[in-house]
Design a protein around this motif. Structure first.
Motif, PDB file in Angstrom:
ATOM      1  N   ILE A  94       0.711  -1.189   0.058  1.00  0.00           N
ATOM      2  CA  ILE A  94       0.140  -0.050  -0.031  1.00  0.00           C
ATOM      3  C   ILE A  94       0.727   1.080  -0.070  1.00  0.00           C
ATOM      4  CG2 ILE A  94      -1.707   1.300   1.430  1.00  0.00           C
ATOM      5  CD1 ILE A  94      -2.900  -1.494   2.410  1.00  0.00           C
ATOM      6  N   ILE A  95       1.860   1.302   0.873  1.00  0.00           N
ATOM      7  CA  ILE A  95       2.708   2.496   0.907  1.00  0.00           C
ATOM      8  C   ILE A  95       4.294   1.847   1.179  1.00  0.00           C
ATOM      9  CG2 ILE A  95       1.974   3.067   3.307  1.00  0.00           C
ATOM     10  CD1 ILE A  95       2.143   5.634   2.397  1.00  0.00           C
ATOM     11  N   PHE A  96       5.267   2.612   1.051  1.00  0.00           N
ATOM     12  CA  PHE A  96       6.569   2.144   1.280  1.00  0.00           C
ATOM     13  C   PHE A  96       7.518   3.092   1.882  1.00  0.00           C
ATOM     14  CE2 PHE A  96       4.600   0.450  -2.770  1.00  0.00           C
ATOM     15  CZ  PHE A  96       4.493  -0.824  -2.611  1.00  0.00           C
ATOM     16  N   THR A  97       8.727   2.586   2.294  1.00  0.00           N
ATOM     17  CA  THR A  97       9.569   3.565   2.644  1.00  0.00           C
ATOM     18  C   THR A  97      10.386   4.210   1.862  1.00  0.00           C
ATOM     19  OG1 THR A  97      10.083   1.726   4.234  1.00  0.00           O
ATOM     20  CG2 THR A  97      11.932   3.363   4.358  1.00  0.00           C
ATOM     21  N   ARG A  98      10.516   3.654   0.492  1.00  0.00           N
ATOM     22  CA  ARG A  98      11.090   4.682  -0.559  1.00  0.00           C
ATOM     23  C   ARG A  98      10.040   4.717  -1.608  1.00  0.00           C
ATOM     24  NH1 ARG A  98      13.694   8.058   0.235  1.00  0.00           N
ATOM     25  NH2 ARG A  98      14.908   7.910  -1.377  1.00  0.00           N
ATOM     26  N   LEU A  99      10.358   5.304  -2.677  1.00  0.00           N
ATOM     27  CA  LEU A  99       9.511   6.054  -3.472  1.00  0.00           C
ATOM     28  C   LEU A  99       8.688   4.719  -4.645  1.00  0.00           C
ATOM     29  CD1 LEU A  99      11.614   8.757  -4.800  1.00  0.00           C
ATOM     30  CD2 LEU A  99      10.377   8.683  -2.759  1.00  0.00           C
ATOM     31  N   THR A 100       7.598   5.087  -4.912  1.00  0.00           N
ATOM     32  CA  THR A 100       6.901   3.998  -5.932  1.00  0.00           C
ATOM     33  C   THR A 100       6.797   4.787  -7.295  1.00  0.00           C
ATOM     34  OG1 THR A 100       4.747   3.582  -6.737  1.00  0.00           O
ATOM     35  CG2 THR A 100       4.791   4.815  -4.698  1.00  0.00           C
ATOM     36  N   ASN A 264     -11.196   7.858  -9.437  1.00  0.00           N
ATOM     37  CA  ASN A 264     -12.635   7.154  -9.539  1.00  0.00           C
ATOM     38  C   ASN A 264     -13.012   6.732  -7.955  1.00  0.00           C
ATOM     39  OD1 ASN A 264     -14.708   6.373 -11.172  1.00  0.00           O
ATOM     40  ND2 ASN A 264     -14.374   4.336 -10.641  1.00  0.00           N
ATOM     41  N   GLY A 265     -12.735   7.628  -7.097  1.00  0.00           N
ATOM     42  CA  GLY A 265     -13.286   7.572  -5.904  1.00  0.00           C
ATOM     43  C   GLY A 265     -12.027   7.168  -4.698  1.00  0.00           C
ATOM     44  N   MET A 266     -10.922   6.576  -5.345  1.00  0.00           N
ATOM     45  CA  MET A 266      -9.888   6.521  -4.340  1.00  0.00           C
ATOM     46  C   MET A 266      -9.377   8.068  -3.830  1.00  0.00           C
ATOM     47  SD  MET A 266      -9.234   3.527  -3.403  1.00  0.00           S
ATOM     48  CE  MET A 266      -7.657   3.279  -2.907  1.00  0.00           C
ATOM     49  N   PRO A 267      -8.690   8.056  -2.471  1.00  0.00           N
ATOM     50  CA  PRO A 267      -8.415   9.549  -1.907  1.00  0.00           C
ATOM     51  C   PRO A 267      -7.243   9.976  -2.481  1.00  0.00           C
ATOM     52  CG  PRO A 267      -8.092   8.015  -0.412  1.00  0.00           C
ATOM     53  CD  PRO A 267      -8.616   7.240  -1.371  1.00  0.00           C
ATOM     54  N   LEU A 268      -7.393  10.829  -3.712  1.00  0.00           N
ATOM     55  CA  LEU A 268      -6.285  11.454  -4.279  1.00  0.00           C
ATOM     56  C   LEU A 268      -6.535  12.801  -4.823  1.00  0.00           C
ATOM     57  CD1 LEU A 268      -3.282  10.602  -5.082  1.00  0.00           C
ATOM     58  CD2 LEU A 268      -4.058  10.397  -7.157  1.00  0.00           C
ATOM     59  N   ALA A 269      -5.573  13.897  -4.648  1.00  0.00           N
ATOM     60  CA  ALA A 269      -6.079  15.075  -5.057  1.00  0.00           C
ATOM     61  C   ALA A 269      -4.464  15.794  -5.532  1.00  0.00           C
ATOM     62  CB  ALA A 269      -6.304  16.035  -3.971  1.00  0.00           C
ATOM     63  N   ALA A 270      -4.569  16.778  -6.544  1.00  0.00           N
ATOM     64  CA  ALA A 270      -3.329  17.163  -7.149  1.00  0.00           C
ATOM     65  C   ALA A 270      -3.349  18.791  -7.211  1.00  0.00           C
ATOM     66  CB  ALA A 270      -3.294  16.647  -8.506  1.00  0.00           C
ATOM     67  N   LEU A 295      -2.191   2.632  -3.719  1.00  0.00           N
ATOM     68  CA  LEU A 295      -3.552   1.999  -4.182  1.00  0.00           C
ATOM     69  C   LEU A 295      -4.120   3.277  -5.071  1.00  0.00           C
ATOM     70  CD1 LEU A 295      -4.990  -0.038  -1.179  1.00  0.00           C
ATOM     71  CD2 LEU A 295      -3.603  -0.685  -3.131  1.00  0.00           C
ATOM     72  N   SER A 296      -4.163   4.456  -4.324  1.00  0.00           N
ATOM     73  CA  SER A 296      -4.796   5.628  -4.919  1.00  0.00           C
ATOM     74  C   SER A 296      -4.072   6.124  -6.283  1.00  0.00           C
ATOM     75  CB  SER A 296      -5.049   6.858  -4.061  1.00  0.00           C
ATOM     76  OG  SER A 296      -5.567   6.329  -2.901  1.00  0.00           O
ATOM     77  N   LEU A 297      -2.861   6.062  -6.219  1.00  0.00           N
ATOM     78  CA  LEU A 297      -2.095   6.241  -7.439  1.00  0.00           C
ATOM     79  C   LEU A 297      -2.447   5.284  -8.447  1.00  0.00           C
ATOM     80  CD1 LEU A 297       1.222   7.584  -5.778  1.00  0.00           C
ATOM     81  CD2 LEU A 297      -0.255   8.999  -7.381  1.00  0.00           C
ATOM     82  N   ALA A 298      -2.120   3.982  -8.056  1.00  0.00           N
ATOM     83  CA  ALA A 298      -2.701   3.062  -9.229  1.00  0.00           C
ATOM     84  C   ALA A 298      -4.088   3.037  -9.954  1.00  0.00           C
ATOM     85  CB  ALA A 298      -2.416   1.594  -8.639  1.00  0.00           C
ATOM     86  N   ALA A 299      -4.868   3.532  -9.145  1.00  0.00           N
ATOM     87  CA  ALA A 299      -6.406   3.772  -9.229  1.00  0.00           C
ATOM     88  C   ALA A 299      -6.426   5.066 -10.360  1.00  0.00           C
ATOM     89  CB  ALA A 299      -7.164   4.259  -8.251  1.00  0.00           C
ATOM     90  N   ALA A 300      -5.409   5.879  -9.966  1.00  0.00           N
ATOM     91  CA  ALA A 300      -5.279   7.186 -10.961  1.00  0.00           C
ATOM     92  C   ALA A 300      -4.656   6.941 -12.151  1.00  0.00           C
ATOM     93  CB  ALA A 300      -4.634   8.324 -10.193  1.00  0.00           C
ATOM     94  N   ARG A 301      -3.775   5.901 -12.133  1.00  0.00           N
ATOM     95  CA  ARG A 301      -3.148   5.522 -13.430  1.00  0.00           C
ATOM     96  C   ARG A 301      -4.267   4.834 -14.273  1.00  0.00           C
ATOM     97  NH1 ARG A 301       1.952   1.808 -13.381  1.00  0.00           N
ATOM     98  NH2 ARG A 301       0.395   0.351 -12.456  1.00  0.00           N
ATOM     99  N   ALA A 302      -4.850   3.804 -13.717  1.00  0.00           N
ATOM    100  CA  ALA A 302      -5.991   3.276 -14.415  1.00  0.00           C
ATOM    101  C   ALA A 302      -7.011   4.033 -14.992  1.00  0.00           C
ATOM    102  CB  ALA A 302      -6.603   2.049 -13.531  1.00  0.00           C
ATOM    103  N   THR A 303      -7.557   5.032 -14.008  1.00  0.00           N
ATOM    104  CA  THR A 303      -8.596   5.851 -14.383  1.00  0.00           C
ATOM    105  C   THR A 303      -8.083   6.860 -15.709  1.00  0.00           C
ATOM    106  OG1 THR A 303      -9.394   6.061 -11.915  1.00  0.00           O
ATOM    107  CG2 THR A 303     -10.115   7.744 -13.231  1.00  0.00           C
ATOM    108  N   LEU A 304      -7.045   7.455 -15.471  1.00  0.00           N
ATOM    109  CA  LEU A 304      -6.454   8.153 -16.643  1.00  0.00           C
ATOM    110  C   LEU A 304      -6.248   7.586 -17.696  1.00  0.00           C
ATOM    111  CD1 LEU A 304      -3.819  10.285 -14.536  1.00  0.00           C
ATOM    112  CD2 LEU A 304      -5.804  11.284 -15.701  1.00  0.00           C
TER     113      LEU A 304
END
Ligand SMILES: Cc1ncc(COP(=O)(O)O)c(C=O)c1O
Length: 439
Positions: A94-100, A264-270, A295-304
Motif C-alpha cells: 500500500i505504501i513504502f519506505t522509499r518511492l514508487t 474514481n473514488g480513491m482519495p487522491l488530489a493534485a 493504491l490511489s495512485l494505481a487507481a489514478a493511473r488506471a482511471t487516466l
C-alpha cells in the motif's frame, strides 16, 4: 426498474443510524452525507454495495444514483479496470519506505491530459490541495491576500468566510470573495487590496454556467493585478473534458487543483501548473505521509488510461443532457418549484420557491424537497437537495428513461399536493432538515 413506487423498507438504515449517532457527532464525517442533508425518515441512510450507476442499501433496495459519493466516481462504481489496478497494487503493498514509480507516472499522465500541468504535487483531499496551491501562490508572489469565488473546503482560511465558529477571525482579513459571473465584483475585490493579492481562485463552473468571456475576464483581471489564477477543478476536472474546464473553455490558469474523479473514488488530489510556480514547492513546507500512497495512485493511473482512450466526458455530457431535458419537461408540465442551473455535465437541481405564481414559505419548500427525495427513492432513484447531480460514464439510456419517468410521476403527485395544500399533512417532520448548501 419501472417507475412504480414501492414501500421502502428502511429498518436496517434506521437501526445503524441510531447506533452511530451515539458514537459519531453528526452521524458521519461528510456534512453532505448526513441524514439531514437528504430526507430523514423517508430516505436510505446506509449503503451496502454499488456497481456502475446503481447502489444497494443495507435493507436490500436498489437505486440509480445521481450523487455518486458527492462526485468522485466519474467512471462508475466498481469500474473493472480501476478495481483490477487496485487489487494488483494491493498484492504488492500500500505504501513504502522509499518511492514508487507510480508518482512520476501519474504526474506525467496529468501533464499530457491537462493544459496547465507542467509539474504536479499529490494530496489526499480537495481542501488540502487548495490550501497548498494558495501557499505556493503566496510564496511565488510574496503577497498574502487571496480572492476566492465558490466553495474551497473546511480549512480555516476558507471556512472563515461562511462558518467562522472555531476559526481565528484574523484569517478573514486575508481573504476576499467575489461573485460568479460578476467581473465588477472581482475588480472591486482586487482594488480593495492593491498589490497584495497573491491569487484569484475559482471553480470555473459550479451551479452557474459561465457567461461568454467571464473566465477569460477573470484571468485577465487577475494578471493585470499581478495575481496568479488558480482553477479549483475539483468537480470540473475529468468531467467537462479530460483536461477539465480549462480545456473545455480554453482558459488556462497558472495553477489548477484536481481531486474528485482523478482516481474514481480513491482519495487522491493534485496541485498542478506552471513549472516555475510548482518548483517553489521545493522551498516551502508542504509534506504529507500519504502523498505517495500507492493504491490511489494505481487507481489514478488506471482511471487516466480509461479517460485518455474512451470518450468519458462525451458520455457524461450526453446522459446529462438527456436527464436535464427530460426532467425539465416534467417540471414545466407540472409546475413544481424546482429548476436546473449550471451545465449538463454537472447540473445543479435547485429550489425556485415558486408554485403557480405564489412564493412558497420555507417550511413548504423543505417539505417539497423531502417529499421529492423520499418518493424518488421509492421509485429507485437517489437524488440530491439543492446541489449538483453528477452523471457518470456508467449511467445508461435506460437509467435516464427510468429516472425521467419517476420524476414525472412524483412531480405530478407533488403538484396536486401543493395545489390542494395537503403537502403539510403528507410530510411529518420532527424538525426541518438542514444541510450543507453546495450551490
Ligand atoms: C469545488 C470544490 N472545492 C473543494 C472541495 C473540497 O474538497 P474535499 O471535500 O475533498 O476537501 C469541494 C468538495 O466538495 C469542491 O466541490
Amino acid at each position: 426498474m419501472a417507475a412504480s413506487a414501492k414501500q421502502l423498507k428502511l429498518d436496517q438504515s434506521r437501526e445503524l443510524e441510531s447506533r452511530a449517532r451515539k458514537f459519531i457527532p453528526g452521524v458521519t464525517q461528510t456534512i453532505s452525507k448526513r441524514p439531514a442533508a437528504f430526507a430523514p425518515g423517508y430516505f436510505p441512510e446506509y449503503i451496502d454495495h454499488a456497481s456502475g450507476s446503481h447502489i444497494w442499501d443495507v435493507d436490500g433496495n436498489e437505486y440509480i444514483d445521481y450523487v455518486m459519493a458527492c462526485g468522485p466516481v466519474t467512471l462508475g462504481y466498481c469500474f473493472p479496470a480501476v478495481d483490477q489496478a487496485i487489487r494488483e497494487q494491493l498484492a504488492k503493498g500500500i505504501i513504502f519506505t522509499r518511492l514508487t514509480s507510480l508518482e512520476g507516472q501519474v504526474a506525467e499522465m496529468l501533464s499530457e491530459a491537462v493544459p496547465c500541468a507542467e509539474m504536479t504535487r499529490f494530496f489526499k483531499g480537495g481542501v488540502e490541495a487548495n490550501s497548498a496551491a494558495v501557499r505556493l501562490a503566496r510564496a511565488f508572489t510574496g503577497r498574502e491576500t487571496v480572492v476566492s469565488c465558490g466553495y474551497r473546503g473546511w480549512h480555516d482560511q476558507w471556512a472563515v468566510t461562511h462558518t467562522p465558529r472555531g476559526i481565528p477571525a484574523c484569517l478573514g482579513d486575508l481573504i476576499r470573495e467575489f461573485r460568479y459571473n460578476d467581473l465588477a465584483s472581482l475588480e472591486a475585490a482586487l482594488n480593495a487590496s492593491p498589490d497584495q493579492v497573491a491569487a484569484v481562485i475559482i471553480d470555473p463552473v459550479s451551479g452557474e454556467r459561465p457567461k461568454e468571456g467571464f473566465l477569460a475576464g477573470v484571468k485577465e483581471l487577475a494578471h493585470r493585478h499581478g495575481a496568479l489564477l488558480i482553477f479549483d477543478e475539483i468537480v470540473t476536472g475529468f468531467r467537462l473534458a479530460v483536461g477539465g474546464a480549462q480545456e473545455y473553455y480554453g482558459v488556462v490558469p497558472d495553477l489548477a487543483v484536481f481531486a474528485k474523479g482523478i482516481a474514481n473514488g480513491m482519495p487522491l488530489a493534485a496541485v498542478t501548473g506552471r513549472r516555475e510556480i510548482m518548483n517553489v514547492a521545493t522551498e516551502v513546507f508542504i509534506t504529507l505521509t500519504y502523498g505517495d500512497e500507492a493504491l490511489s495512485l494505481a487507481a489514478a493511473r488506471a482511471t487516466l488510461k480509461v479517460l485518455c482512450t474512451q470518450d468519458v466526458p462525451g458520455h457524461i455530457w450526453s446522459v446529462g443532457e438527456a436527464l436535464v431535458d427530460g426532467v425539465s419537461q416534467a417540471i414545466e408540465q407540472t409546475g413544481v418549484p424546482f429548476a436546473f442551473t449550471g451545465v449538463e455535465a454537472m447540473p445543479a437541481f435547485v429550489a425556485t420557491h415558486e408554485f403557480q405564481s405564489r412564493l412558497l414559505d420555507e417550511e413548504t419548500q423543505q417539505k417539497a424537497w423531502v417529499y421529492l427525495l423520499g418518493e424518488l427513492a421509492r421509485r429507485g432513484v437517489i437524488w440530491r437537495k439543492h446541489s449538483l447531480l453528477v452523471p457518470c460514464y456508467s449511467h445508461s439510456d435506460k437509467d435516464i428513461t427510468n429516472t425521467v419517468a419517476a420524476c414525472r410521476e412524483v412531480f405530478t403527485n407533488l403538484s396536486h399536493l401543493l395545489g390542494s395544500g395537503k403537502l403539510q399533512e403528507e410530510i411529518q417532520l420532527a424538525e426541518l432538515p438542514v444541510g450543507f448548501k453546495r450551490v
